[in-house]
Design an enzyme around this catalytic site. Structure first.
Site, PDB file in Angstrom:
ATOM      1  N   LYS A  34       0.962  -1.502   0.035  1.00 17.74           N
ATOM      2  CA  LYS A  34       0.043  -0.129  -0.073  1.00 17.74           C
ATOM      3  C   LYS A  34       0.917   1.223  -0.315  1.00 17.74           C
ATOM      4  O   LYS A  34       1.716   1.330   0.836  1.00 17.74           O
ATOM      5  CB  LYS A  34      -1.018   0.134   1.444  1.00 17.74           C
ATOM      6  CG  LYS A  34      -2.273   0.616   1.137  1.00 17.74           C
ATOM      7  CD  LYS A  34      -2.814   0.369   2.480  1.00 17.74           C
ATOM      8  CE  LYS A  34      -4.300   0.888   2.339  1.00 17.74           C
ATOM      9  NZ  LYS A  34      -4.884   0.779   3.761  1.00 17.74           N
TER      10      LYS A  34
HETATM   11  C1  E4P Z   1      -8.336   1.845   3.562  1.00 15.66           C
HETATM   12  O1  E4P Z   1      -7.675   0.965   3.268  1.00 15.66           O
HETATM   13  C2  E4P Z   1      -7.917   2.360   5.056  1.00 15.66           C
HETATM   14  O2  E4P Z   1      -7.313   1.610   5.875  1.00 15.66           O
HETATM   15  C3  E4P Z   1      -9.270   2.775   5.664  1.00 15.66           C
HETATM   16  O3  E4P Z   1     -10.560   2.429   4.761  1.00 15.66           O
HETATM   17  C4  E4P Z   1      -9.385   4.070   6.420  1.00 15.66           C
HETATM   18  O4  E4P Z   1     -10.535   4.509   6.960  1.00 15.66           O
HETATM   19  P1  E4P Z   1     -11.051   5.366   8.245  1.00 15.66           P
HETATM   20  O5  E4P Z   1     -11.409   6.669   7.544  1.00 15.66           O
HETATM   21  O6  E4P Z   1     -12.475   4.819   8.843  1.00 15.66           O
HETATM   22  O7  E4P Z   1      -9.754   5.744   9.102  1.00 15.66           O
END
Ligand code: E4P
Length: 218
Positions: free
Chosen positions: A83
């Site tokens: 990522k």
């Molecule tokens: C995506 O890969 C992120 O880890 C995640 O969905 C972020 O979500 P949040 O806005 O609830 O922190």
């Protein structure tokens, strides 16, 4: 539609994997911090539980360090999706890793323009954050609709739309209506999908009536 769980909690991952409905896992530095576990062994453990893509995020923001981190993470298991953030350096890393055959999830996407760049960089997944867009009084689902429409216009874009920052079941239903490929959801949001009061009351009535028959199937 693929279902990923957005957590670094191994108990939740095991529990949801046992349903047979889980297609992958996404983690991020905040979720790893919350788990209180060491990152690399934790990701190894998750990859042992789930066969589908497991997103592991780089920690650096400069190209030189990110590429080294990405290559190290990619070696953990075949199902790792590295990522990277949607920055110029992040997309450079994305291009290089995908050219080598590594899955890459480009995260922190907040515009269709960014999603076009990620597709051109060969991203395996683009992660638009629907809930965080809603949080600033804009419509997160409009962003998803735009990206799905744009990607559909260009069959050569192979990037899958991975709806992230999901907060409630309607985000999932709307994403499915729009044809998004993947949703990544916190464990409690996935569990909410099973629930309906008419299922609960209907089942309670069936159980009571069955008892009254005095029969047993086994
Ligand atoms: C995506 O890969 C992120 O880890 C995640 O969905 C972020 O979500 P949040 O806005 O609830 O922190």
């Amino acid at each position: 539609m693929k279902f990923f769980v957005d957590t670094a909690n191994i108990d939740d991952i095991r529990d949801l994997a046992a349903t047979g409905l889980l297609d992958g896992v996404t983690t991020n530095p905040s979720l790893v911090m919350k788990s209180g576990k060491d990152f690399i062994p934790l990701i190894e453990e998750i990859c042992g539980v789930v066969n589908g893509p497991v997103s592991a995020e780089v920690a650096a923001t400069d190209y030189d360090t990110m590429i080294q981190e990405g290559k190290k993470l990619a070696k953990i298991a075949k199902n790792i999706a590295v990522k990277v953030p949607l920055t110029e350096a992040g997309l450079r890393v994305c291009k290089e890793l995908t050219d080598e055959g590594t899955m890459v999830n480009v995260t922190l996407c907040f515009s269709a323009a960014q999603a076009i760049l990620a597709a051109k960089a060969g991203a395996t997944f683009i992660s638009p954050f629907v809930g965080r867009v809603d949080d600033i009084a804009m419509d997160g689902m409009n962003l998803i609709e735009d990206i799905v429409t744009i990607y559909d216009n260009y069959p050569q874009f192979e990037t899958e739309v991975l709806v992230a920052s999901v907060r409630h079941p309607m985000h999932i239903i709307e994403s499915a209506r729009m044809g998004a490929h993947v949703v990544t959801c916190p464990p409690d949001v996935i569990r909410k999908l099973y629930k309906h009061p008419l299922t609960d009351s209907g089942l309670a009535a069936f159980v009571e009536d069955w008892k009254k028959t005095g029969q047993s199937i086994l």
